[in-house]
Write a protein that holds these residues in place. Structure first.
Motif, short mmCIF file in Angstrom:
data_model
loop_
_atom_site.label_atom_id
_atom_site.label_comp_id
_atom_site.label_asym_id
_atom_site.label_seq_id
_atom_site.Cartn_x
_atom_site.Cartn_y
_atom_site.Cartn_z
N VAL A 1 0.63 -1.22 0.38
CA VAL A 1 -0.43 -0.14 -0.06
C VAL A 1 1.14 1.22 -0.57
CG1 VAL A 1 -1.85 0.89 0.88
CG2 VAL A 1 -1.68 -1.05 1.30
N ASP A 2 2.57 1.35 0.70
CA ASP A 2 2.78 2.60 0.38
C ASP A 2 4.37 2.61 -0.78
OD1 ASP A 2 2.41 2.93 3.52
OD2 ASP A 2 4.06 1.72 3.88
N THR A 3 4.22 1.35 -1.26
CA THR A 3 4.28 1.74 -2.99
C THR A 3 3.66 2.06 -4.06
OG1 THR A 3 5.64 -0.34 -2.37
CG2 THR A 3 6.04 0.54 -4.17
N LEU A 4 1.91 1.85 -3.44
CA LEU A 4 0.90 2.36 -5.08
C LEU A 4 0.98 3.07 -4.03
CD1 LEU A 4 -1.50 -0.91 -4.45
CD2 LEU A 4 -0.50 -0.38 -6.50
N CYS A 5 0.21 3.86 -3.28
CA CYS A 5 0.16 5.06 -2.69
C CYS A 5 1.61 6.11 -3.32
CB CYS A 5 0.22 5.35 -0.98
SG CYS A 5 -0.48 6.77 -0.31
N LEU A 6 2.67 6.12 -2.71
CA LEU A 6 3.58 6.81 -3.24
C LEU A 6 3.85 6.80 -4.96
CD1 LEU A 6 6.60 8.57 -2.46
CD2 LEU A 6 7.47 6.29 -2.82
N TYR A 7 4.09 6.25 -5.51
CA TYR A 7 3.28 5.99 -7.01
C TYR A 7 2.73 6.04 -7.50
CZ TYR A 7 7.40 3.21 -8.73
OH TYR A 7 8.50 2.68 -8.90
N GLY A 8 0.98 6.68 -6.95
CA GLY A 8 0.05 7.28 -7.46
C GLY A 8 -0.20 8.48 -7.40
N TYR A 9 0.55 9.05 -5.98
CA TYR A 9 0.51 10.80 -6.17
C TYR A 9 1.83 11.08 -6.63
CZ TYR A 9 -2.38 10.84 -2.37
OH TYR A 9 -3.98 10.51 -1.43
N SER A 10 2.65 9.91 -6.96
CA SER A 10 3.46 10.73 -7.58
C SER A 10 2.84 11.06 -9.31
CB SER A 10 4.84 10.02 -8.03
OG SER A 10 4.43 9.09 -8.46
N LEU A 11 2.27 10.41 -9.50
CA LEU A 11 1.65 11.14 -11.01
C LEU A 11 0.56 11.93 -10.95
CD1 LEU A 11 0.38 6.85 -12.35
CD2 LEU A 11 2.35 8.90 -12.97
N PHE A 12 0.62 12.90 -10.26
CA PHE A 12 -0.11 13.97 -9.98
C PHE A 12 0.13 15.23 -11.37
CE2 PHE A 12 -1.70 18.41 -9.21
CZ PHE A 12 -2.70 18.37 -8.67
N VAL A 13 1.65 14.68 -11.37
CA VAL A 13 1.47 16.29 -12.11
C VAL A 13 2.33 15.71 -13.69
CG1 VAL A 13 4.28 14.81 -12.14
CG2 VAL A 13 4.93 17.59 -12.02
N PHE A 14 1.60 14.77 -13.71
CA PHE A 14 1.68 14.78 -15.12
C PHE A 14 -0.13 15.63 -15.94
CE2 PHE A 14 4.75 11.43 -14.28
CZ PHE A 14 5.81 11.83 -15.83
N ILE A 15 -0.91 15.24 -14.65
CA ILE A 15 -2.50 16.18 -15.00
C ILE A 15 -1.77 17.81 -15.81
CG2 ILE A 15 -4.93 17.14 -14.45
CD1 ILE A 15 -4.38 14.64 -12.22
N PRO A 16 -1.31 18.54 -14.99
CA PRO A 16 -1.07 19.90 -15.19
C PRO A 16 -0.11 19.48 -16.74
CG PRO A 16 -0.22 20.49 -13.50
CD PRO A 16 -0.72 18.91 -13.28
N THR A 17 0.93 18.68 -16.50
CA THR A 17 1.61 18.60 -17.72
C THR A 17 0.80 18.06 -19.27
OG1 THR A 17 3.38 18.12 -16.49
CG2 THR A 17 3.52 17.50 -18.95
N ALA A 18 0.00 17.27 -18.57
CA ALA A 18 -1.31 16.55 -20.05
C ALA A 18 -1.70 18.15 -20.40
CB ALA A 18 -2.18 15.98 -19.87
N MET A 19 -2.28 19.17 -19.54
CA MET A 19 -3.12 19.68 -20.03
C MET A 19 -1.88 21.12 -20.83
SD MET A 19 -5.42 21.05 -16.28
CE MET A 19 -6.19 19.65 -16.20
N LEU A 20 -0.70 20.86 -20.77
CA LEU A 20 0.28 21.86 -21.26
C LEU A 20 -0.16 21.65 -22.80
CD1 LEU A 20 1.37 24.32 -20.66
CD2 LEU A 20 3.54 23.16 -19.58
N CYS A 21 0.34 20.44 -22.40
CA CYS A 21 0.97 20.06 -23.64
C CYS A 21 -0.69 20.43 -24.96
CB CYS A 21 1.09 18.55 -23.92
SG CYS A 21 3.02 18.14 -23.12
N MET A 22 -1.33 20.59 -24.17
CA MET A 22 -2.67 20.40 -25.82
C MET A 22 -1.89 21.67 -26.85
SD MET A 22 -6.14 20.22 -23.19
CE MET A 22 -7.06 20.39 -25.28
#
Length: 288
Positions: free
Chosen positions: A201-222
């Motif tokens: 659960v610690d590993t899944l939680c760490l990886y899941g929150y690390s993907l948040f930065v790709f949300i604004p990145t995807a919007m910028l890449c429009m």
């Protein structure tokens, strides 16, 4: 009074004879077996919010029950926001990992690493990673479909114009949720094999929150500028992988020999870099 010759002393007071114990077989008495165990007293009623007479039940291990999964979703909005903020500032350690001393700062600074207060929930969660992956999935599908629509409006003879609109949706779902489930699970298996005290659960939680930065990145890449897209993806990769490595560096360095430390470090970095290349090539394309 009678004299001593009469059998009663003048100084002794009269006392009533002792009463016989009640007969359980007497008429009107409830029947009670002689082999019956004594019953505990009935619990008394308590006020609402008062102390309970029953001890709280611990977390169940039956993974098919709702009670088992509730413990991983026991967070509020403040907890999620704090962990997202830590993911955007990779050198900050989230509360659920700061108490376990897994990070780079805990390994090098020891007790002095508590420069930031541990606030919020001290347990890892799956609520935030689930919604981050779902949001990223939707954003990637929208960005890919928008770019495809613009390219088809400029040139309808492109091969991508004949593909279904559902194709980017399915690919984005497979890439994001597949990465979030397979890569942390594989990393945890290796750490479990090497007897590291990091939970799944610690590993899944760490990886899941690390993907948040790709949300604004995807919007910028429009914005269909290739150089801007590559720069944004590169920065997102650096922030995301730093958040992962920073929070596992200490436990890797403490429990692993130099060979396996290098293997895990390089594997996590290369797999994360592969994800970024896949996002850029598949979803963040420029106008044709």
């Amino acid at each position: 009074s009678y004299g001593t010759a009469g059998g009663l002393g003048t100084s002794s007071a009269w006392q009533p004879p002792p009463m016989a114990p009640p007969n359980p077989m007497a008429p009107g008495m409830p029947f009670q077996s002689p082999f019956a165990m004594p019953q505990p007293p009935a619990p008394t009623a308590t006020l609402v919010g008062g102390p309970s007479s029953e001890a709280p039940a611990g977390p169940t291990r039956a993974f098919w029950t709702i009670q088992f999964w509730q413990q991983f979703f026991n967070v509020d909005t403040d907890d999620v926001l704090r962990r997202i903020f830590c993911a955007l500032l990779p050198w900050r350690v989230p509360a659920y990992l700061s108490v376990k001393k897994y990070s780079y700062s805990a390994f090098h600074d020891g007790a002095a690493s508590a420069s930031q207060p541990s606030q919020g929930n001290m347990e890892a969660d799956l609520y935030g990673p689930l919604w981050i992956c779902a949001t990223l999935w939707v954003v990637l599908a929208v960005v890919a479909h928008s770019t495809q629509a613009l390219n088809c409006a400029r040139n309808s003879t492109l091969s991508e114009c004949s593909s279904s609109w559902f194709t980017p949706v399915a690919i984005a779902c497979g890439v994001i949720f597949g990465y979030q489930l397979i890569v942390p699970f594989g990393l945890w298996l290796v750490m479990k094999w090497k007897e590291l005290p990091v939970s799944l659960v610690d590993t899944l939680c760490l990886y899941g929150y690390s993907l948040f930065v790709f949300i604004p990145t995807a919007m910028l890449c429009m914005i269909p500028v290739t150089s801007l897209q590559w720069t944004a993806v590169g920065i997102a990769w650096a922030m995301s992988i730093t958040h992962i490595v920073w929070n596992l560096y200490g436990v890797w360095k403490q429990y692993l020999v130099s060979k396996w430390f290098t293997i895990l470090l390089v594997s996590a970095t290369v797999l994360h870099l592969t994800l970024c290349f896949a996002l850029k090539i598949e979803f963040f394309s420029s106008l044709k």
